[in-house]
Design an enzyme around this catalytic site. Structure first.
Site, PDB file in Angstrom:
ATOM      1  N   THR A  77       0.875  -1.081   0.055  1.00 43.69           N
ATOM      2  CA  THR A  77       0.061  -0.063  -0.105  1.00 43.69           C
ATOM      3  C   THR A  77       0.805   1.209  -0.027  1.00 43.69           C
ATOM      4  O   THR A  77       1.995   1.143  -0.028  1.00 43.69           O
ATOM      5  CB  THR A  77      -1.193   0.014   1.061  1.00 43.69           C
ATOM      6  OG1 THR A  77      -1.895   1.027   1.066  1.00 43.69           O
ATOM      7  CG2 THR A  77      -0.440   0.076   2.604  1.00 43.69           C
ATOM      8  N   LYS A  81       3.601   1.195  -3.906  1.00 47.06           N
ATOM      9  CA  LYS A  81       2.790   0.637  -4.943  1.00 47.06           C
ATOM     10  C   LYS A  81       3.746   0.694  -6.256  1.00 47.06           C
ATOM     11  O   LYS A  81       3.607   0.010  -6.939  1.00 47.06           O
ATOM     12  CB  LYS A  81       1.420   1.087  -5.065  1.00 47.06           C
ATOM     13  CG  LYS A  81       0.398   0.660  -4.206  1.00 47.06           C
ATOM     14  CD  LYS A  81      -0.788   1.117  -4.400  1.00 47.06           C
ATOM     15  CE  LYS A  81      -1.858   0.255  -3.678  1.00 47.06           C
ATOM     16  NZ  LYS A  81      -3.419   0.395  -4.010  1.00 47.06           N
ATOM     17  N   ASN A 143      -8.370  11.244 -10.921  1.00 53.08           N
ATOM     18  CA  ASN A 143      -7.467  10.731 -11.843  1.00 53.08           C
ATOM     19  C   ASN A 143      -6.275  10.171 -11.072  1.00 53.08           C
ATOM     20  O   ASN A 143      -5.238  10.288 -11.366  1.00 53.08           O
ATOM     21  CB  ASN A 143      -7.136  11.422 -12.994  1.00 53.08           C
ATOM     22  CG  ASN A 143      -6.585  13.110 -12.691  1.00 53.08           C
ATOM     23  OD1 ASN A 143      -7.484  13.701 -12.600  1.00 53.08           O
ATOM     24  ND2 ASN A 143      -5.571  13.162 -12.034  1.00 53.08           N
ATOM     25  N   TYR A 242     -15.797   3.572   1.230  1.00 54.64           N
ATOM     26  CA  TYR A 242     -16.673   2.558   2.021  1.00 54.64           C
ATOM     27  C   TYR A 242     -17.175   2.978   3.496  1.00 54.64           C
ATOM     28  O   TYR A 242     -17.863   2.626   3.977  1.00 54.64           O
ATOM     29  CB  TYR A 242     -16.021   1.307   2.328  1.00 54.64           C
ATOM     30  CG  TYR A 242     -14.625   1.240   2.587  1.00 54.64           C
ATOM     31  CD1 TYR A 242     -13.491   1.330   1.648  1.00 54.64           C
ATOM     32  CD2 TYR A 242     -14.182   1.421   3.982  1.00 54.64           C
ATOM     33  CE1 TYR A 242     -12.177   1.039   1.923  1.00 54.64           C
ATOM     34  CE2 TYR A 242     -12.721   1.430   4.460  1.00 54.64           C
ATOM     35  CZ  TYR A 242     -11.772   1.279   3.326  1.00 54.64           C
ATOM     36  OH  TYR A 242     -10.461   1.526   3.656  1.00 54.64           O
TER      37      TYR A 242
END
Ligand code: NAP
Length: 301
Positions: A77, A81, A143, A242
């Protein structure tokens, strides 16, 4: 749920990041591993999934150390990445086109990287809505890093047109150019925010990949009520956020009569895809992973 038993044979999985304390992956993966403990013990295997806070300057030495102690695989993470890519022996074509690796596995004494965020994004669309996407238009807000996985996912599903909407002209141009050697170059277009009124009515799938509306700013939305009012009731609105559930963006879309998807299932499904790779098995207790997250996030109260 059985607690995982650490033995001399326990193999290590984990997540690297900096910071990593906020990651929900250890909770979700250890819930799955605990559920599978008897199953995989029969194969002589047991696993634990750990968080590893690794500062950027220590990334190379940490990965070498992982090889030395026999780590089976790990998630990646922020901020590693992209930085992990030169340290891997191989990366999948998908991770290559996304430009980011979120899952690494040890194969034949080499590190191999892939990106399961793409599968995480598309599984909720595929399992809930069996559609032919080949005549459909996707409009993606933002983006950044997640938008890259969403673009690759929309391409994989076969969308006829993929439109990216961003607020920064230079970043949009760089985003556009980064796909110029990719097969999805043809059906990808970038737009500035002021073009939204033209794009929203055309959208069959509208995805929010910006953090606007994320807890604690739960009353914010990337779109005004007026902009959302032109969304078709036949459209699908998908928010990668979420928490909260539903976001303001999804509430606006629900008012239009649109189908809505929140970001929790993407989080679950990218984890399922990673576990399948590491454990080399298809049967993953996805309900247990989902429930562990819902309980932790207070979504089932
Ligand atoms: P990121 O790389 O920082 O990208 C965020 C994007 O949102 C950038 O394009 C940024 O624009 C844009 N943005 C931010 N604030 C904005 C504003 N006020 N108006 C317009 N655009 C704005 O972040 P990311 O990693 O892509 O993550 C984005 C969101 O997706 C987060 O909420 C994250 O939690 C969520 N996510 C969820 C999952 C999941 O599994 N459900 C997975 C990944 C990410 P600029 O480039 O101009 O700054």
């Amino acid at each position: 749920m059985t607690k995982p038993l650490i033995t001399g044979k326990t193999k290590i999985l984990g997540v690297i990041g900096h910071p990593v304390e906020h990651s929900l992956s250890p909770l979700m993966h250890n819930a799955a591993l605990a559920q599978m403990v008897e199953d995989i013990a029969q194969l002589g295997l047991d696993y634990v999934y750990l968080p590893f806070p690794i500062e950027p300057q220590n990334l190379a030495v940490a990965i070498a150390g992982f090889a030395a102690v026999g780590v089976v695989g790990f998630n990646v993470t922020i901020p590693h990445k992209q930085a992990i890519i030169p340290l891997l022996s191989e990366i999948s074509p998908l991770a290559q086109s996304v430009g980011a690796v979120n899952t690494v596995t040890r194969q034949n004494n080499q590190w191999v990287g892939t990106n399961t965020d793409v599968e995480g994004f598309i599984v909720p669309l595929q399992t809930t809505y069996h559609q032919d996407w080949s005549q459909k238009i996707a409009v993606i807000l933002g983006n950044g890093g997640a938008a890259r996985a969403v673009v690759a996912g929309c391409h994989q599903l076969g969308f006829a047109e993929i439109h990216i909407v961003g607020r920064n002209h230079e970043k949009l141009t760089a985003f556009r150019n980064s796909w110029s050697n990719s097969p999805l170059n043809e059906n990808l277009q970038v737009h500035e925010w002021l073009e939204l009124p033209k794009l929203i009515p055309q959208a069959d799938l509208l995805v929010n990949t910006t953090p606007i509306g994320m807890y604690p700013k739960i009353n914010d939305s990337p779109l005004s009520a007026e902009e959302m009012s032109s969304l078709s009731p036949n459209a699908i609105a998908y928010d990668l956020i979420y928490i909260p559930q539903p976001t303001q963006f999804l509430q606006q879309a629900q008012k239009q009569g649109a189908i809505t998807i929140d970001g929790l299932e993407m989080l679950v499904q990218q984890g399922v895809a990673a576990l399948k790779i590491w454990l080399q098995r298809e049967a993953i207790p996805v309900d247990v992973m989902r429930q562990a997250l819902r309980k932790h996030l207070g979504l089932d109260m």
